[in-house]
Design a protein around this motif. Structure first.
Motif, PDB file in Angstrom:
ATOM      1  N   GLY A 123       0.877  -1.339   0.126  1.00 28.79           N
ATOM      2  CA  GLY A 123       0.038   0.066   0.169  1.00 28.79           C
ATOM      3  C   GLY A 123       1.092   1.204   0.110  1.00 28.79           C
ATOM      4  N   ALA A 124       1.792   1.232   0.670  1.00 28.94           N
ATOM      5  CA  ALA A 124       2.908   2.331   0.903  1.00 28.94           C
ATOM      6  C   ALA A 124       3.556   2.421  -0.629  1.00 28.94           C
ATOM      7  CB  ALA A 124       3.849   2.262   1.842  1.00 28.94           C
ATOM      8  N   THR A 125       3.846   1.460  -1.317  1.00 27.84           N
ATOM      9  CA  THR A 125       4.596   1.695  -2.350  1.00 27.84           C
ATOM     10  C   THR A 125       3.944   2.110  -3.385  1.00 27.84           C
ATOM     11  OG1 THR A 125       5.641  -0.470  -1.943  1.00 27.84           O
ATOM     12  CG2 THR A 125       5.484   0.227  -4.272  1.00 27.84           C
ATOM     13  N   ILE A 126       2.373   1.729  -3.602  1.00 27.32           N
ATOM     14  CA  ILE A 126       1.366   2.372  -4.505  1.00 27.32           C
ATOM     15  C   ILE A 126       1.226   3.653  -4.114  1.00 27.32           C
ATOM     16  CG2 ILE A 126      -1.035   2.110  -5.180  1.00 27.32           C
ATOM     17  CD1 ILE A 126      -0.989  -0.641  -4.306  1.00 27.32           C
ATOM     18  N   LEU A 127       0.997   4.018  -2.912  1.00 28.00           N
ATOM     19  CA  LEU A 127       0.843   5.626  -2.543  1.00 28.00           C
ATOM     20  C   LEU A 127       2.012   6.563  -2.821  1.00 28.00           C
ATOM     21  CD1 LEU A 127      -1.044   5.596   0.799  1.00 28.00           C
ATOM     22  CD2 LEU A 127      -2.157   6.123  -1.304  1.00 28.00           C
ATOM     23  N   THR A 128       3.200   5.791  -2.803  1.00 31.08           N
ATOM     24  CA  THR A 128       4.546   6.465  -3.160  1.00 31.08           C
ATOM     25  C   THR A 128       4.363   6.922  -5.059  1.00 31.08           C
ATOM     26  OG1 THR A 128       5.836   5.526  -1.660  1.00 31.08           O
ATOM     27  CG2 THR A 128       7.034   6.527  -3.408  1.00 31.08           C
ATOM     28  N   GLY A 129       3.849   5.780  -5.604  1.00 34.94           N
ATOM     29  CA  GLY A 129       3.630   6.149  -7.102  1.00 34.94           C
ATOM     30  C   GLY A 129       2.723   7.159  -7.157  1.00 34.94           C
ATOM     31  N   PHE A 130       1.636   7.189  -6.417  1.00 34.54           N
ATOM     32  CA  PHE A 130       0.280   8.020  -6.680  1.00 34.54           C
ATOM     33  C   PHE A 130       0.747   9.458  -6.492  1.00 34.54           C
ATOM     34  CE2 PHE A 130      -2.758  10.865  -4.601  1.00 34.54           C
ATOM     35  CZ  PHE A 130      -3.729  10.708  -5.265  1.00 34.54           C
ATOM     36  N   GLU A 131       1.913   9.675  -5.562  1.00 30.67           N
ATOM     37  CA  GLU A 131       2.386  10.893  -5.162  1.00 30.67           C
ATOM     38  C   GLU A 131       2.983  11.652  -6.462  1.00 30.67           C
ATOM     39  OE1 GLU A 131       4.824  14.208  -4.274  1.00 30.67           O
ATOM     40  OE2 GLU A 131       5.616  11.982  -4.507  1.00 30.67           O
ATOM     41  N   ARG A 132       3.861  10.767  -6.918  1.00 28.01           N
ATOM     42  CA  ARG A 132       4.391  10.947  -8.139  1.00 28.01           C
ATOM     43  C   ARG A 132       3.466  11.614  -9.264  1.00 28.01           C
ATOM     44  NH1 ARG A 132       9.580   6.643  -9.312  1.00 28.01           N
ATOM     45  NH2 ARG A 132      10.675   6.795  -7.410  1.00 28.01           N
ATOM     46  N   TYR A 133       2.429  10.896  -9.793  1.00 28.56           N
ATOM     47  CA  TYR A 133       1.504  11.155 -10.489  1.00 28.56           C
ATOM     48  C   TYR A 133       0.773  12.308 -10.208  1.00 28.56           C
ATOM     49  CZ  TYR A 133       2.207   7.138 -13.650  1.00 28.56           C
ATOM     50  OH  TYR A 133       2.488   6.100 -14.653  1.00 28.56           O
ATOM     51  N   ALA A 134       0.521  12.578  -9.005  1.00 29.07           N
ATOM     52  CA  ALA A 134      -0.320  13.636  -8.491  1.00 29.07           C
ATOM     53  C   ALA A 134       0.365  14.982  -8.368  1.00 29.07           C
ATOM     54  CB  ALA A 134      -0.791  13.270  -7.038  1.00 29.07           C
ATOM     55  N   SER A 135       1.885  14.964  -8.542  1.00 29.25           N
ATOM     56  CA  SER A 135       2.505  16.084  -8.307  1.00 29.25           C
ATOM     57  C   SER A 135       2.431  16.730  -9.697  1.00 29.25           C
ATOM     58  CB  SER A 135       4.069  15.611  -8.030  1.00 29.25           C
ATOM     59  OG  SER A 135       4.670  14.649  -9.063  1.00 29.25           O
ATOM     60  N   LEU A 136       2.046  15.972 -10.696  1.00 30.26           N
ATOM     61  CA  LEU A 136       1.878  16.650 -12.015  1.00 30.26           C
ATOM     62  C   LEU A 136       0.653  17.722 -12.059  1.00 30.26           C
ATOM     63  CD1 LEU A 136       2.369  13.510 -14.238  1.00 30.26           C
ATOM     64  CD2 LEU A 136       4.259  15.404 -13.765  1.00 30.26           C
TER      65      LEU A 136
END
Length: 429
Positions: A123-136
């Protein structure tokens, strides 16, 4: 096991002659389509949107083969799960399989906590990926983004299983549309893909083989999710028929989609460019002259979809361990009488996921998740081997005996190889 394990010590005695009220239990609300979409969403959300860049950085032009190799290991164990979920339709999943196969309390507790760790780390891995996309799209501090989305997902998980499943079904369809968009956009560049892949295989060197295996370990993470479906066994209608079919369907669809997207991505961008991209699939679309914003927005939904699946999986495990008093406090086993969800367990898992996402990098999280899950897969396949020796029920799927043996050997080999790579510095992060 029966739901009598939901009873707890310390409850007030009931008046004589009246039956004791039964504690709240999980409700059977999921049918085949919703369950398959749930499983597919968990796999896709934990997968290619997040780790495609990491896999490409390790495997290079062999990235599609890394996904196929990872799928081989995952699919064999998925078939073992398909029989075990029908044999033992309990929310504990692998914990209950090992309990019936080996009867060792310590082993069951270790498996349970290993799976809870997998769910929280994943879950933490996925949320880290989410933050990368969200930063766009969102100009927020990294910590602020992670806190907001984690709390929102925890709230959805607490609201109810049917609500969570419908949310995941909707976002899964969006995510599939987004991946189809990537393949469609990249289609003009994919014409020479077969020749390019054949040339890569023909010129294999030791370093390329090492990169292929490293990429496969990272890609293996992207198939994690089908095993989460087993933890919904007490919330599925006609579980002995529905669950096995849904697991197999979710894995087959995922492999097909992953292979196509991996070929598309490596046809458009060099592996190094994919590895360096903040949002790899968005970079693929933009490199072909198409707008990346729509895909980026879709990516946000499918990624949080996967995180929600991990929260639900880990909380069901904690609930099962708590109500069985199998290595977890009994309070974690309580189900809320209105939402029919394990609220305390959900809060505990959500907090742990947030802390990991804030302090560990993505590659480290993905490798750690894969290692723990491979160890669990070893135990699951061994459990099916033992149970099949004792007999074969007529009302459950009967996978060939070589399936769990092959799953056991491949999972063990992959785990040992990952350990060697980690010891020699081959694993990054």
């Amino acid at each position: 096991m029966t739901h009598e394990k939901n009873t707890r010590d310390g409850e007030p005695p009931q008046p004589a002659g009246l039956p004791a009220p039964r504690p709240p239990v999980l409700q059977r609300e999921l049918g085949p389509i919703l369950l398959t979409l749930y499983g597919l969403g968990t796999i896709l959300g934990a997968g290619i949107y997040v780790v495609i860049g990491e896999v490409a950085g390790a495997a290079g032009l062999l990235t599609p083969f890394a996904f196929v190799l990872a799928a081989l290991v995952a699919s064999l164990t998925a078939l073992s799960f398909s029989e075990l979920t029908a044999r033992i339709p309990e929310a504990g999943g692998p914990i209950d399989y090992a309990r019936q196969a080996f009867g060792r309390r310590g082993l069951c507790i270790a498996i349970g906590w290993g799976l809870v760790a997998t769910g929280t780390v994943s879950g933490a891995t996925i949320l880290t990926g989410f933050e990368r996309y969200a930063s766009l799209f969102i100009d927020l501090p990294r910590a602020g983004t992670l806190i907001l989305v984690t709390l929102a997902l925890g709230g959805i998980a607490i609201a109810g299983m049917r609500e969570s499943a419908w949310f995941m079904a909707t976002t899964t369809l969006l995510g599939m549309a987004g991946l189809g968009y990537v393949v469609w956009v990249a289609a003009p560049a994919m014409g020479d893909a077969p020749l390019r892949l054949a040339e890569s295989l023909g010129g294999l060197e030791f370093g390329m083989v090492t990169g292929l295996f490293l990429g496969a370990f990272l890609a293996f993470y992207s198939f994690i999710g089908f095993e989460d479906m087993s933890n919904l066994a007490e919330e599925v209608r006609d579980v002995k028929r529905t669950m096995p079919r849904a697991i197999v369907s979710a894995v087959i669809i995922s492999l097909t989609v992953y292979a196509l997207v991996a070929i598309a991505a490596t046809s458009v961008l060099a592996p190094a460019d994919l590895a360096g991209a903040h949002a790899p699939l968005v970079a693929v679309v933009e490199a072909m002259g198409h707008p990346g914003v729509p895909l980026g927005l879709i990516s946000l939904f499918i990624i949080v979809n996967g995180a929600l699946g991990q929260i639900i999986m880990a909380t069901r495990l904690l609930m099962d361990m708590g109500r069985d008093r199998a290595g977890a406090p009994p309070i974690l086993g309580r189900v809320h009488p209105r939402t029919h969800t394990p609220v305390v367990a959900t809060l505990a898992v959500t907090t742990a996921i947030l802390l990991l996402a804030l302090f560990l990098p993505l590659a480290t999280l993905a490798n750690l998740t894969s290692a723990i899950m491979l160890a669990v897969f070893v135990t699951v396949n061994a459990s099916l081997i033992v149970l099949k020796r004792r007999g074969q029920p007529e009302d459950v799927p009967n996978v060939p005996r070589w399936i769990p043996w092959a799953g056991l050997l491949l999972s063990t080999g992959a785990l040992v190889t990952q350990g060697v790579l980690a010891a020699t510095g081959g694993l990054g992060g």
